[in-house]
Design an enzyme around this catalytic site. Structure first.
Site, PDB file in Angstrom:
ATOM      1  N   ILE A  75      -6.936  -0.656 -16.618  1.00  0.00           N
ATOM      2  CA  ILE A  75      -5.863   0.341 -16.544  1.00  0.00           C
ATOM      3  C   ILE A  75      -4.664  -0.437 -16.053  1.00  0.00           C
ATOM      4  O   ILE A  75      -4.600  -0.843 -14.894  1.00  0.00           O
ATOM      5  CB  ILE A  75      -6.208   1.522 -15.636  1.00  0.00           C
ATOM      6  CG1 ILE A  75      -7.362   2.328 -16.254  1.00  0.00           C
ATOM      7  CG2 ILE A  75      -4.985   2.427 -15.441  1.00  0.00           C
ATOM      8  CD1 ILE A  75      -7.861   3.480 -15.395  1.00  0.00           C
ATOM      9  N   LYS A 122     -12.098   2.196 -11.367  1.00  0.00           N
ATOM     10  CA  LYS A 122     -10.934   1.330 -11.491  1.00  0.00           C
ATOM     11  C   LYS A 122     -10.873   0.549 -10.191  1.00  0.00           C
ATOM     12  O   LYS A 122     -10.546   1.085  -9.139  1.00  0.00           O
ATOM     13  CB  LYS A 122      -9.648   2.136 -11.702  1.00  0.00           C
ATOM     14  CG  LYS A 122      -8.392   1.248 -11.760  1.00  0.00           C
ATOM     15  CD  LYS A 122      -7.114   2.061 -11.782  1.00  0.00           C
ATOM     16  CE  LYS A 122      -5.896   1.125 -11.761  1.00  0.00           C
ATOM     17  NZ  LYS A 122      -4.620   1.872 -11.661  1.00  0.00           N
ATOM     18  N   TYR A 175     -11.287   5.230  -8.038  1.00  0.00           N
ATOM     19  CA  TYR A 175     -10.153   4.302  -7.975  1.00  0.00           C
ATOM     20  C   TYR A 175     -10.107   3.684  -6.587  1.00  0.00           C
ATOM     21  O   TYR A 175      -9.740   4.346  -5.616  1.00  0.00           O
ATOM     22  CB  TYR A 175      -8.862   5.063  -8.310  1.00  0.00           C
ATOM     23  CG  TYR A 175      -7.584   4.259  -8.282  1.00  0.00           C
ATOM     24  CD1 TYR A 175      -7.576   2.870  -8.307  1.00  0.00           C
ATOM     25  CD2 TYR A 175      -6.350   4.915  -8.237  1.00  0.00           C
ATOM     26  CE1 TYR A 175      -6.388   2.153  -8.279  1.00  0.00           C
ATOM     27  CE2 TYR A 175      -5.150   4.205  -8.213  1.00  0.00           C
ATOM     28  CZ  TYR A 175      -5.184   2.830  -8.225  1.00  0.00           C
ATOM     29  OH  TYR A 175      -4.009   2.114  -8.189  1.00  0.00           O
ATOM     30  N   ARG A 217      -3.507  -0.205  -0.789  1.00  0.00           N
ATOM     31  CA  ARG A 217      -2.707   1.008  -0.598  1.00  0.00           C
ATOM     32  C   ARG A 217      -3.397   2.027   0.322  1.00  0.00           C
ATOM     33  O   ARG A 217      -2.734   2.807   0.980  1.00  0.00           O
ATOM     34  CB  ARG A 217      -2.417   1.675  -1.947  1.00  0.00           C
ATOM     35  CG  ARG A 217      -1.422   0.895  -2.802  1.00  0.00           C
ATOM     36  CD  ARG A 217      -1.079   1.674  -4.066  1.00  0.00           C
ATOM     37  NE  ARG A 217      -0.109   0.961  -4.883  1.00  0.00           N
ATOM     38  CZ  ARG A 217       1.208   1.024  -4.744  1.00  0.00           C
ATOM     39  NH1 ARG A 217       1.725   1.763  -3.784  1.00  0.00           N
ATOM     40  NH2 ARG A 217       2.012   0.356  -5.549  1.00  0.00           N
ATOM     41  N   TYR A 270      -5.037   6.576   4.132  1.00  0.00           N
ATOM     42  CA  TYR A 270      -4.563   6.882   5.479  1.00  0.00           C
ATOM     43  C   TYR A 270      -5.694   7.254   6.446  1.00  0.00           C
ATOM     44  O   TYR A 270      -5.724   6.796   7.588  1.00  0.00           O
ATOM     45  CB  TYR A 270      -3.513   8.006   5.445  1.00  0.00           C
ATOM     46  CG  TYR A 270      -2.832   8.261   6.774  1.00  0.00           C
ATOM     47  CD1 TYR A 270      -1.839   7.389   7.233  1.00  0.00           C
ATOM     48  CD2 TYR A 270      -3.192   9.334   7.574  1.00  0.00           C
ATOM     49  CE1 TYR A 270      -1.230   7.602   8.457  1.00  0.00           C
ATOM     50  CE2 TYR A 270      -2.586   9.554   8.789  1.00  0.00           C
ATOM     51  CZ  TYR A 270      -1.612   8.679   9.243  1.00  0.00           C
ATOM     52  OH  TYR A 270      -1.007   8.902  10.456  1.00  0.00           O
ATOM     53  N   THR A 303      -0.657   5.878  -9.377  1.00  0.00           N
ATOM     54  CA  THR A 303       0.269   5.256  -8.428  1.00  0.00           C
ATOM     55  C   THR A 303       1.557   4.828  -9.116  1.00  0.00           C
ATOM     56  O   THR A 303       2.661   5.051  -8.602  1.00  0.00           O
ATOM     57  CB  THR A 303      -0.389   4.022  -7.782  1.00  0.00           C
ATOM     58  OG1 THR A 303      -1.620   4.407  -7.187  1.00  0.00           O
ATOM     59  CG2 THR A 303       0.507   3.397  -6.741  1.00  0.00           C
TER      60      THR A 303
END
Length: 291
Positions: A206, A164, A135, A140, A109, A46
């Site tokens: 991370i 993550k 992840y 997001r 989405y 990202t």
């Protein structure tokens, strides 16, 4: 999977003023991190503005980082999305010979059910032999992958080696740490919570801020992994303000402003993101000057 323990950094993609990729600045950033204590590098996450990077640019970025790294640090490549078939196709067709692991973001989405998350990652795990880092970043993607789903995947697929976790939810971290398989890594994706996660039994971070202050942030994480909370928190408190600053408006505008103040790359971002405001830039500049 010791190669993913410690501090990985989610590298930015530096841009020139015309929005083209600044490959010289990218080399500088990679070298700076290799020389200053970063444990592994994450490409096209990202923070690398993967949403606005073309396929051609992605390959050029990979090639530049691979050449600059020259086998010195493990490399993790972001390959993810909400089109499962396309993610599988990329895994099967891209040259991954120099890549040590895959970071694959939860489908955004589409807002799948927990079973949808499971089947998505099942297809990914079966498409490659490379180690996979799940992840989860619900802020997001608009949907949280629950700990039970993450742990189900961890137990069912040998090449799903880590998550993550970036939900900024300490309770969710604790649920993962409590019930995870012994060899499964819980990696923080939240710079502000990373030390607490390491102290609780996580495997590191991370990081976004770590690429700007790799000496300090990697030392903090190492101290956390060793259970040395007093020494670790002394570093955490030094970095607290700048961690808040870099996420105040958007990522990576904040971290690119820090990197500009350090002389590593310009603070250009691609639309729909915009540069940090003058007020935020001023706060970041003062922090870097006085650090």
């Amino acid at each position: 999977m010791q190669k993913f323990v410690g501090m990985g950094v989610a590298l930015v993609t530096p841009f020139n003023n015309d929005s083209s990729v600044d490959f010289e600045a990218l080399k500088k950033l990679v070298t700076y991190n290799i020389d200053n204590g970063t444990d592994y590098l994450v490409i096209n996450g990202t923070t690398g503005e993967s949403a606005t990077i073309t396929k051609e640019e992605k390959q050029q970025i990979i090639d530049t980082i691979v050449a600059t790294n020259n086998n010195r640090l493990p490399l993790v490549l972001g390959i993810g999305g909400n089109n499962t078939l396309e993610v599988v196709k990329e895994l099967q067709t891209r040259d991954l010979s120099k890549i040590d692991g895959i970071l694959s973001v939860a489908p955004y989405y589409s807002k799948p059910t927990q079973e949808g998350f499971y089947q998505h990652y099942k297809a990914i795990a079966e498409a490659t032999e490379k180690p996979i880092i799940l992840y989860n970043v619900p802020g997001r993607t608009a949907k949280n992958m629950e700990p039970a789903t993450t742990l189900r995947l961890a137990k069912d697929f040998n090449n799903i080696v880590a998550v993550k976790e970036a939900g900024n939810n300490q309770q969710q971290y604790n649920s993962l740490l409590k019930d995870k398989p012994a060899d499964f890594l819980v990696i923080s994706g939240d710079d502000d919570l990373a030390l607490g996660v390491a102290l609780a039994g996580g495997s590191g971070v991370i990081s976004v801020i770590g690429q700007a202050f790799p000496v300090e942030f990697s030392k903090m994480i190492q101290l956390g992994l060793e259970g040395k909370n007093k020494e670790a928190y002394a570093i955490h408190f030094k970095l607290m303000d700048v961690i808040d600053y870099i996420f105040e408006e958007n990522n990576p505008a904040g971290i690119k402003t820090v990197l500009q103040e350090l002389g590593i790359c310009a603070n250009n971002v691609r639309l729909p993101l915009v540069k940090a405001s003058e007020g935020l830039h001023s706060k970041i500049a003062d922090f870097v000057k006085n650090f």
